[in-house]
Structure formats: structure tokens, C-alpha cells
Motif scaffolding. Structure first.
Motif, PDB file in Angstrom:
ATOM      1  N   SER A   1       1.467  -1.799  -7.311  1.00  0.00           N
ATOM      2  CA  SER A   1       0.692  -1.745  -6.073  1.00  0.00           C
ATOM      3  C   SER A   1      -0.800  -1.911  -6.330  1.00  0.00           C
ATOM      4  O   SER A   1      -1.522  -2.521  -5.540  1.00  0.00           O
TER       5      SER A   1
ATOM      6  N   GLU B   1      -8.933   7.338   2.505  1.00  0.00           N
ATOM      7  CA  GLU B   1      -7.563   7.086   2.962  1.00  0.00           C
ATOM      8  C   GLU B   1      -7.337   7.651   4.360  1.00  0.00           C
ATOM      9  O   GLU B   1      -6.697   7.008   5.209  1.00  0.00           O
TER      10      GLU B   1
ATOM     11  N   ASP C   1       0.857  -1.193   0.000  1.00  0.00           N
ATOM     12  CA  ASP C   1       0.000   0.000   0.000  1.00  0.00           C
ATOM     13  C   ASP C   1       0.891   1.241   0.000  1.00  0.00           C
ATOM     14  O   ASP C   1       1.091   1.881   1.036  1.00  0.00           O
TER      15      ASP C   1
ATOM     16  N   ASP D   1      -2.703  -5.597  -4.897  1.00  0.00           N
ATOM     17  CA  ASP D   1      -3.815  -5.744  -3.958  1.00  0.00           C
ATOM     18  C   ASP D   1      -4.823  -6.771  -4.451  1.00  0.00           C
ATOM     19  O   ASP D   1      -5.348  -7.582  -3.671  1.00  0.00           O
TER      20      ASP D   1
ATOM     21  N   ILE E   1      -4.798  -2.797   3.424  1.00  0.00           N
ATOM     22  CA  ILE E   1      -5.263  -4.087   2.906  1.00  0.00           C
ATOM     23  C   ILE E   1      -4.919  -5.215   3.876  1.00  0.00           C
ATOM     24  O   ILE E   1      -5.786  -6.009   4.280  1.00  0.00           O
TER      25      ILE E   1
END
Length: 718
Positions: A232, A360, A207, A236, A430
Motif C-alpha cells: 500500500s 487521517e 489506502d 500510492d 489518494i
């Protein structure tokens, strides 16, 4: 300073309100008021509900439980937004500490306050809330603003890192941790191989939010940025698929070879299924926006609805939701931007950025809040081994995979870029959300503690040192200026040339398939998905429109310039004298190096260095015999006539624009052969030319008068 105090006060107020609200008891059902009389209800046989009749009319009352859920959600969002706002107003802090680190520290502070008030663990972010509400906006923002050209040019390398690199990390970390558990039988003997592989699949999730923010701030080269960004993004999706696969293996009584084979097929089906679902919803979204010309207000709504619907549909079918929403965003972007208005495009961009930023921020704050728990379990061998293995396996995987892929790339990935890619493998939301989804077993608390330690170490240590390392290694930067229309056209010209070369030699490479897709897109998709009045008649116009949108988006995202006048002060007298001396010295040096010119002396100075030869009008042979004038050609004119005689068979009638002096009367001293266009003696020609020049010389200080003549020459075929 006043802004910082205001933000600090607002942040403290939000924390106190949130702590006070969470400190209230949460009963199972809505409590009855003690001062109310016995309820008078309907007959139970009628199935009606009871109705409370108050004894007297109330002027003021409080019913917190009625608005508890939305009120606390708003407080959490307010807390996250104020923390983000305070971070960007904190002076030099953003240049040293990444934003994610500060948000985690705010979460730790809030979690500690809640734990001190309630004497119990603060609320945690559930996995369902993360995967269904907070993760989709982040992935949608990343997919919608994905640089398509760079991504597809480096797609092979990105898939190489995301798929094989993730498998390398999962298997390496899982098998190595199982070896550590076998060595420490006394404390870790009950951890099986499948548990280690499950933990390895979640701890390999990358992440790099902090790394990408540093990359954008320092303007690293496009190749490094897209490799880290794309790896990235797809990493995920791969880790979630592998996590669900190992979770299914754990729930089986025994795992056979056939189960492993079916598991590999399931990974492929989940990835390709999510791709197909996203492609379908992306095309449907583009087709829907074609008919929004009469209702532009709701046009942005379809972008969010279809994207979220693709994610939910994939999760419902147990496919990859991340692959679905990324594919949907990439598919519909170019058609949606062509169909909707500029205001709708601006609304889409702002809402996506706002939505992903809030998500976020909430994730990192809850990560800090959830650290204050009573469920931690510590094991030095397991925690330290996990931390070291994450660094070792990622670095070795990047080096080995890059050594292979560099043999197939035209632009090799340098060692500096490889180091930044390996060092930028930060863990985040994650893996933190996946670890809480593990079924209960004795060492689940150890997995949670180890995951939190790895996240905090990578975010704080690697996230804070990545920027000095980029400066120390002198990583290649990109140019700050956006590409111009000329650069885009030349790059497309090169693409067409390379596609043609590949087609001629029979090689079906990247440019060949790209050119085929562009033809298919122009011939079918754009005609079907974009309405007529929005289709650009010229590809240059389409490029210009795309660059205009990109430049507008870049200008809006750029930080505002600070007005220098707000921080200016009056100059001191000695400073003014110093500025005058510097300017006068530089001006004197400049005058010494560069001579001065004026319109009165420019012609004379130029004539002093070189003699200007008068220009003569080139005349054909017929004109010389008709008019009683003569022109004495120079050496250049004779060479020019000879050249025309050689090329007479290839010439055609044309118009010549030239300047010539006024016609000169025929001098009797000149031989008749000269007047008839015959061969001239160089010495007699030079003497005659000198006499004519002396006779018709212009007065001093005045330039000879010139006239403009147009001669239509009809050259004869030899």
C-alpha cells in the motif's frame, strides 16, 4: 456514560460553531464599517495607504474576517479530534466498525448540516491542501516506523505487488471500462481510452488504513502485515506517477510510440529520482543531528524539516514525493535515534503519531463532507462495472502474481493470506484527491461520483467484514511478546552463517548483500554520521538499546489496563464457600500425587531407595607410598585410572577438587600388594572393603564426616 455525553456535547458545539462560521458571507475584500466617517488618507502620490480614524473609542468589537482562516482550521481539527475521541469511548463500536467508517459518517452529518444551513455545497478539500499538507505526515509516519528487517526481507515480493500489481490493475480496469463505454455509446460515447486509463490509474490507489488497524488489533503474522503495509505504501507512489503520465498524454494533441517509450522512461526517472532525493536529505539529517548535543531541544525539529523538505523538493522537480519522504525516513532513522536523547526520541515518536492521526482524521471527515455535493452524475453501467472490475482485477492480480513469486520464496504466501491481501484493497484519500485534479470534460462529475461510491463501498463493506473474515479463516497470528536479546542475537548469527555460506558457494544472494552493507555501514557511515560518545562499542549493546526503545514504544502505544478493583464488588458468602471447596479439593488432590518432604526425612528417604557409595579422593602412586593410608578403589575408580593411563600423553598437570572420607588406617589383613598399588583381587578387595565399612560405619542418624581435598597431579608421559 458521562464521558460520552460530554464528548457528544463538545462535538455538537464544534459543529454548530463551524456551521455558523461557514454560514457567514465571505466578501472579496475586508468590508468598511458603516459608522465610520470618511477616511482621511495620505496623498496618493506618496503611495501611502489610507488610515481610518474612528469617531469614538470602542469598548467591544468583532472582527471575524481577521482570524477567519486559522479559526476555521482550528475548528475543523477540533471537530476531527473530538470525533476520534468519541469513537474510542463508544463501548463496543470500535470492535465492530472501523474508525474510518465512523469518521466518514461524522463528515456526512456535518456536510448535511452545512448544506441545510447555507443551501449550497459545503467546502471541499482541495488537492493542493491534501498533497502538500495532509499526505506528508501520514507517509512520514509510515516510513519512520517501518519495520526495516521484515521490509527488506520481503522487498522483492512487495515491489512485485506494488509495481506489477498496480500496472495490472490500471491497465485491466482502464481497458475494461473502455469496453463498457463502447457498449454504452448512447451515454458513455464521449469517454476516450486515455480518460479510462487515467481513471483506472487513480481508482487503483489502495489506502488500507482500516485494514492495518484491524491487523494491529488482531496481531496477524508479520509476513501478511508487511506485505499489505509495504504494498500500500509503494502503491500510492506508483499510482500518482501513472496518473501524472496519463494526464500528460491527455494534454498532447496526439500520442505516438515514441511518447509511450518516453513515458516509460519518465516513470523510472521519477521513481529513482525521488529515491535519490530522499537518500540525500536523510543523510544530511543524520549528519545534522550529530552536532545537536548542546541543543537537544531543537533536535526533533530537524527530523520534520528535512523530511518535509525532501517531499517539497521532489514535488518541485516533478519527482515522486512519496518515495522521497519514505526513503528519507528509513535512511535517517537509525542514525537519528543514536544521536538524539531518549526524550527527543519520545518527542519525535509522539509528534509523528499525533500529526499523522490528525491528518487521517481530517481526510476521512472531509471525504464525508465532500460527498454532499451538487456535482454528482449517475450512470448505472459505469458505476457498477467499476465496482466489480476493481474487485475482479485485484483478486486475479494477487493470485497470478503470488503463484509466480511463491516459486522464488522460502516462505510461501498461503491462500488465506492471498485472500486477505486481495480483500484488503480499500480505496481512500489518494483516489479521492486525484479525481478532483482531472481537467474539466463532460464526464468529470461521473468520475467523481463513481470514485465516492467505490470508496464508500470498500471502506464500509470490506472494512467492516475484514475482521470477521480474519477470524473465520483462522489467519496465522504473531506472538505478542517482543523478541528478546537472545532471539535477536541468534537471528543475527543465522544471518552471518547464511552470508558465509552464500560467499563460499559464490552465490550473491540477499544475505550476502545485507552483510556487505552492514560492514560498509559499520566501517564508514556510522563513524561519520554518529558522534563518538554515542557509538556502541558492542553489537550486543546496540541490539539491547534497540529492543529497549522498541519495548518502550510498544508499552506506550498499548491501551491502558483497566483496574479490576474499580469494577469489583464484595463476594457473597456462598461464593466464598465455593472458592474454599475448590481450593481444598485441589490441594488434597495435589498432596495425593506429590509426596511431602522435609529436611529431617529427605536424607533417610533417599538412602532407603539407593545406597550412597562413599566418595574417595583419587591419589597418585607417589602419594600412596609416602602416606601410611590406603584407599580401596571401586570399579569406577579403576576404570577412571585406566582411562588416565591411556590419555597420559595428552594430559597435563591440573587441580582436582573432590570430596573423600577421612584417611583409613592400614589393615594388616589386607595384602601388601594392595598397599603398594599393585593388582588387587576382586574378591579380596570386596572382603576388605566390607570389613572397613563395618569398622568405620557412622552412627545411625548421622552422615559420615567429609573433607575437601585439593590434589595436584603430575602425570608422567608414557
Amino acid at each position: 456514560m458521562a464521558a460520552l455525553w460530554t464528548l457528544s456535547l463538545s462535538l455538537l458545539l464544534s459543529t454548530c460553531c463551524l456551521t455558523g462560521c461557514l454560514g457567514l458571507t465571505l466578501p472579496a475584500e475586508r468590508p468598511q464599517s458603516h459608522n465610520r466617517p470618511t477616511s482621511l488618507g495620505f496623498n496618493s502620490s506618496d503611495g501611502g495607504r489610507s488610515v481610518d480614524v474612528p469617531a469614538a473609542l470602542r469598548v467591544f468589537s468583532v472582527d471575524y474576517h481577521h482570524v477567519q482562516a486559522p479559526f476555521e482550521i482550528v475548528l475543523w481539527i477540533m471537530l476531527a479530534s473530538l470525533a476520534k475521541l468519541g469513537f474510542h469511548w463508544s463501548g463496543r463500536v470500535p470492535a465492530i466498525v472501523p474508525e474510518s467508517c465512523l469518521l466518514i459518517m461524522v463528515g456526512l452529518l456535518v456536510g448535511g448540516v452545512i448544506y441545510g444551513v447555507r443551501h449550497s455545497a459545503p467546502p471541499t478539500l482541495s488537492a493542493d491542501s491534501f498533497f502538500l499538507f495532509l499526505l506528508p505526515p501520514i507517509v512520514l509516519d509510515a516510513g519512520y516506523f517501518l519495520p526495516g528487517r521484515l521490509f527488506f526481507e520481503n522487498l522483492g515480493t512487495i515491489l512485485w505487488y506494488a509495481v506489477l500489481g498496480t500496472l495490472w490493475n490500471v491497465l485491466g480496469i482502464g481497458l475494461s471500462l473502455y469496453g463498457v463505454c463502447l457498449l454504452a455509446q448512447s451515454t458513455l460515447g464521449d469517454v476516450t481510452l486515455l480518460h479510462c486509463l487515467l481513471f483506472g490509474s487513480l481508482i487503483a490507489a489502495v489506502d488500507p488504513v482500516a485494514v492495518l488497524s484491524v491487523f494491529q488489533e488482531m496481531h496477524v503474522n508479520e509476513q501478511l502485515h508487511i506485505l499489505v503495509f509495504g504494498e500500500s505504501l509503494l502503491n500510492d507512489a506508483v499510482t500518482v506517477v501513472l496518473y501524472k503520465l496519463f494526464e500528460s498524454f491527455l494534454r498532447l494533441p496526439s500520442v505516438s510510440g515514441l511518447d509511450v517509450l518516453l513515458g516509460g522512461c519518465r516513470v523510472v526517472v521519477v521513481g529513482l529520482g525521488g529515491l535519490c532525493v530522499g537518500l540525500f536529505f536523510g543523510l544530511v539529517a543524520a549528519l545534522t543531528t550529530r552536532f545537536t548535543s548542546r541543543a537537544q531541544v531543537i533536535a526533533p525539529l530537524f527530523v520534520f524539516l528535512y523530511s518535509y523538505l525532501s517531499y517539497l523538493t521532489s514535488e518541485m522537480l516533478h519527482l515522486s514525493g512519496i518515495m522521497a519522504i519514505v526513503t528519507c525516513a528509513v535512511t535517517m532513522k537509525q542514525y537519528v535515534e543514536a544521536n538524539v536523547s531518549e526524550r527527543s526520541n519520545t518527542s519525535i515518536q509522539y509528534f509523528l503519531k499525533m500529526w499523522s492521526s490528525v491528518s487521517e482524521t481530517l481526510i476521512f471527515i472531509f471525504l464525508g463532507v465532500s460527498t454532499i455535493q451538487d456535482v454528482h452524475m449517475w450512470s448505472w453501467p459505469f458505476v457498477v462495472s467499476t465496482l466489480l472490475l476493481c474487485l475482479i482485477w485485484r483478486a486475479s492480480g494477487v493470485l497470478l502474481l503470488t503463484a509466480v513469486v511463491n516459486k522464488l520464496r522460502r516462505n510461501a504466501v498461503t491462500f488465506r493470506d492471498q485472500f486477505i491481501i486481495a480483500y484488503g484493497g480499500l480505496r481512500g484519500a489518494i483516489c479521492f484527491s486525484l479525481v478532483f485534479l482531472i481537467d474539466d470534460f463532460p464526464k468529470k462529475r461521473l468520475f467523481i461520483t463513481t470514485t465516492i461510491v467505490v470508496i464508500l463501498f470498500t471502506v464500509f463493506v470490506q472494512g467492516m467484514t475484514i475482521k470477521p473474515l480474519v477470524e473465520l479463516l483462522d489467519v496465522k497470528r504473531k506472538k505478542r511478546a517482543p523478541p528478546t536479546v537472545s532471539e535477536e542475537i541468534h537471528s543475527r548469527l543465522i544471518d552471518h552463517l547464511l552470508a558465509g555460506i552464500e560467499d563460499v558457494i559464490g552465490y550473491w544472494g540477499q544475505h550476502y548483500w545485507k552483510d556487505k552493507f552492514e560492514q560498509f555501514n559499520k566501517k564508514y557511515l556510522r563513524r561519520f554520521l554518529i558522534r563518538e560518545d554515542r557509538q556502541a562499542r558492542s553489537s550486543i549493546l546496540r541490539v539491547y538499546q534497540e529492543l529497549e526503545r522498541r519495548e518502550q514504544r510498544g508499552a506506550e502505544e498499548a491501551p491502558p489496563l483497566v483496574d479490576p478493583r474499580s469494577q469489583s464488588r464484595p463476594l457473597l458468602p456462598e461464593e466464598m464457600d465455593s472458592i474454599r471447596r475448590i481450593l481444598s479439593t485441589n490441594l488434597q488432590n495435589f498432596n495425593k500425587k506429590m509426596p511431602a518432604y522435609s529436611r529431617h526425612t529427605l536424607h533417610q528417604d533417599a538412602a532407603a531407595h539407593r545406597t550412597r557409595r562413599p566418595l574417595h579422593r583419587h591419589q597418585s602412586l607417589g602419594e600412596r607410598s609416602t602416606h601410611d593410608t590406603i584407599t580401596h578403589p571401586s570399579q569406577e575408580d579403576r576404570e577412571f585410572d585406566g582411562l588416565h593411563r591411556v590419555r597420559a600423553g595428552l594430559s597435563r598437570s591440573h587441580t582436582v577438587c573432590s570430596t573423600s572420607p577421612r584417611p583409613v588406617l592400614l589393615d594388616p589383613s589386607v595384602p601388601a600388594a594392595s598397599a603398594q598399588g599393585g593388582p588387587l583381587d576382586p574378591r579380596s578387595s570386596a572382603a576388605g572393603e566390607d570389613r572397613i565399612s563395618a569398622r568405620h560405619q557412622a552412627p545411625e542418624g548421622r552422615s559420615p564426616r567429609k573433607q575437601l581435598g585439593f590434589v595436584l597431579e603430575n602425570e608422567k608421559q608414557q
